[in-house]
Design an enzyme around this catalytic site. Structure first.
Site, PDB file in Angstrom:
ATOM      1  N   GLU A   1      60.696  10.174 -27.415  1.00 59.15           N
ATOM      2  CA  GLU A   1      61.088  10.770 -26.134  1.00 59.15           C
ATOM      3  C   GLU A   1      60.902   9.790 -24.989  1.00 59.15           C
ATOM      4  OE1 GLU A   1      61.039  13.193 -22.468  1.00 59.15           O
ATOM      5  OE2 GLU A   1      59.484  11.846 -23.225  1.00 59.15           O
TER       6      GLU A   1
ATOM      7  N   HIS B   1      51.784   9.315 -16.955  1.00 59.77           N
ATOM      8  CA  HIS B   1      52.198   7.915 -16.924  1.00 59.77           C
ATOM      9  C   HIS B   1      51.297   7.042 -16.045  1.00 59.77           C
ATOM     10  CE1 HIS B   1      56.634   8.523 -18.376  1.00 59.77           C
ATOM     11  NE2 HIS B   1      55.791   9.350 -18.974  1.00 59.77           N
TER      12      HIS B   1
ATOM     13  N   ASP C   1      54.856  10.485 -28.897  1.00 59.96           N
ATOM     14  CA  ASP C   1      54.847   9.109 -28.379  1.00 59.96           C
ATOM     15  C   ASP C   1      54.446   9.113 -26.911  1.00 59.96           C
ATOM     16  OD1 ASP C   1      57.431  10.345 -27.860  1.00 59.96           O
ATOM     17  OD2 ASP C   1      58.121   8.376 -27.164  1.00 59.96           O
TER      18      ASP C   1
ATOM     19  N   GLU D   1      56.628  20.150 -22.084  1.00 60.05           N
ATOM     20  CA  GLU D   1      56.482  19.096 -21.073  1.00 60.05           C
ATOM     21  C   GLU D   1      55.646  19.600 -19.896  1.00 60.05           C
ATOM     22  OE1 GLU D   1      57.242  16.019 -21.015  1.00 60.05           O
ATOM     23  OE2 GLU D   1      58.853  15.667 -22.454  1.00 60.05           O
TER      24      GLU D   1
END
Length: 397
Positions: A140, A366, A75, A169
Site C-alpha cells: 500500500e 509517517h 507494509d 486506515e
C-alpha cells in the site's frame, strides 16, 4: 500472547520491520494470530515486470453470508533518521501511555485492533453468523501494483464475494470517533513539456524561452477553479508539483521546460471529462500571446500518469449506520461522514463491494516518533467489536 489483546498484537506487528516491499515477518505474525481463531490463511505473492514482488495475505473465517471484509496493509514507510526517534522504531516501546513504532498508526494499529475485536467476538459468541475475512497487502505504501488490486482479483477468481468492507486506515484527525471516510476524491496526474529554442539570454529575439510558455500553461491549469464542490465533496484542486528546465547556466535560454501536476477531483468529473478540460485549458493558454507577443502558439506535449484514481462515494445504510452507531456508542462522538484526504486501497475495493474507512488518529503517521495512545487501541477494539455484531445483525436489511 492472546489475540484478544490489541496492545500485544500491535507490539508483535511493529517488531516486524516490514518497510515496503519487505514482508519483514509481519504477515507471518498475523497468520499466527488468525489461524488459532479458525481462519483459513493464504499467502499470495504477486509480481509484475519492473516492480518488486509483493507478498500478501488473505484469511477467511466462515463459509456463509453475510461476508464482511477487513482490509489493510502491514507494509510501512521508511523510518527516516532513526537517531531522531525517542524510542527505536521497531521495538514497540510504551512510554507515558503511548506505544511508539513505525506503523503504530498507519496502519498496523488498525489491524491489531480488528484481530482483537474478532477474537473477543468469538470468545463471547462463538464463530460469527456469517463470514469475516482479512485482505492484507504489503504494497500500500509502495507502487500499489502487486498488492490489494491483485489480491482482490486472486480472491474473486476463486469465488470470493463480499457484502461490505471496512478499511482500517487512520481516518480521525484529532480524536478517535471524529470521522468515517465514505468515499474518496479521484486523483489524476500528468507532465507537460514546453518546447522552445535555446539561445543567449542577451539575444532573446534569436531564441524562444519555454519558461514564458510554461507560465501561461500552468496559470491556466490553476485558475479559474475547476468547480465549487458538491454536496459530498470539497472543490476539485489542481497543484503544480514540479517545474524544471534542467539549466545550470544563467545566461542561456533553455530549450525546454517541464512541469508535473496533480488534481484531486470530486464527483463533478470523470477522468475522461477532466482530461478533456485540461487539454482545453492548455490549448487556449498556448494561443495566448500575453508573455510571448508576436510568437507562434506555445509548442507543448503532455503525458498522463498511469492508473488514475476514480472518485467514488459509498451509499450503503447497513454498513454506514452500523459503523456510525458503534463509534458513537463507544466513543460518545457522532462521527462526521467525510470524503477528504488522499487516496487509499478503498479505490480498488469499491469495485467489489461497498467500502468505508475507520481507524486511529492519524496525527503522527509517517512521522518520526509515530505513536498511538494505548487507551485508543482499547477503544478502537471495542468499536470494531460492536460494529461486527451490529453489521451482521443489519446486513440482511
Amino acid at each position: 500472547m492472546t489475540a484478544t489483546d490489541p496492545v500485544a498484537n500491535l507490539q508483535t506487528l511493529i517488531r516486524c520491520p516490514s518497510v515496503t516491499p519487505a514482508e519483514g515477518g509481519a504477515l507471518s505474525a498475523l497468520e499466527a494470530m488468525l489461524a488459532p481463531l479458525g481462519f483459513s490463511v493464504d499467502r499470495v505473492k504477486a509480481s509484475e515486470a519492473g516492480t518488486p514482488d509483493i507478498e500478501n495475505l488473505y484469511a477467511r473465517l466462515g463459509k456463509d453470508g453475510p461476508h464482511l471484509m477487513f482490509a489493510g496493509h502491514t507494509d510501512v514507510v521508511p523510518v527516516g533518521d532513526e537517531a531522531a526517534w525517542t524510542h527505536p522504531p521497531f521495538e514497540a516501546q510504551i512510554s507515558k501511555g503511548e506505544l511508539f513504532g513505525r506503523g503504530a498508526v498507519d496502519m498496523k494499529g488498525g489491524i491489531a485492533c480488528f484481530v482483537a475485536a474478532v477474537a473477543r467476538h468469538i470468545e463471547k459468541n462463538g464463530p460469527p453468523a456469517g463470514s469475516i475475512s482479512f485482505l492484507i497487502t504489503g504494497d500500500e505504501e509502495g507502487p500499489a501494483i502487486n498488492g490489494t488490486i491483485k489480491l482482490l482479483q486472486w480472491a474473486a477468481e476463486r469465488g470470493e464475494r463480499w457484502d461490505a468492507c471496512l478499511v482500517g486506515e487512520p481516518t480521525n484527525p484529532d480524536r478517535l470517533g471524529d470521522m468515517i471516510k465514505i468515499g474518496r476524491r479521484g486523483s489524476l496526474s500528468g507532465k507537460i513539456t514546453v518546447h522552445g529554442v535555446q539561445g543567449h539570454a542577451a539575444y532573446p529575439h534569436l531564441a524562444d524561452n519555454p519558461v514564458r510558455g510554461m507560465l501561461q500553461l500552468t496559470q491556466a491549469l490553476m485558475d479559474p477553479p475547476f468547480d465549487g464542490g458538491t454536496d459530498d465533496f470539497q472543490p476539485s484542486n489542481l497543484e503544480v508539483t514540479t517545474v524544471d528546465v534542467g539549466n545550470p547556466a544563467t545566461n542561456v535560454i533553455p530549450a525546454k521546460a517541464s512541469a508535473s501536476f496533480n488534481i484531486r477531483f470530486n464527483d463533478s468529473w470523470t477522468v475522461e471529462k477532466l482530461r478533456a478540460e485540461i487539454l482545453r485549458r492548455l490549448d487556449a493558454a498556448a494561443r495566448d500571446g500575453a508573455l510571448r507577443p508576436g510568437r507562434q502558439p506555445v509548442a507543448y506535449d503532455i503525458v498522463w500518469a498511469d492508473r488514475p484514481s476514480h472518485v467514488f462515494l459509498t451509499r450503503n445504510n447497513a454498513l454506514i449506520a452500523s459503523l456510525s452507531s458503534a463509534v458513537e456508542s463507544i466513543s460518545g462522538q457522532s462521527p462526521r461522514l467525510s470524503t477528504t484526504g488522499g487516496t487509499s486501497d478503498a479505490r480498488f475495493i469499491k469495485d467489489y463491494c461497498p467500502v468505508v474507512e475507520f481507524g486511529l488518529v492519524g496525527q503522527t503517521m509517517h512521522m518520526v516518533d509515530e505513536r498511538v495512545a494505548v487507551a485508543d487501541l482499547e477503544t478502537l477494539t471495542a468499536i470494531y467489536e460492536t460494529f461486527i455484531a451490529r453489521w451482521i445483525a443489519n446486513a440482511g436489511l
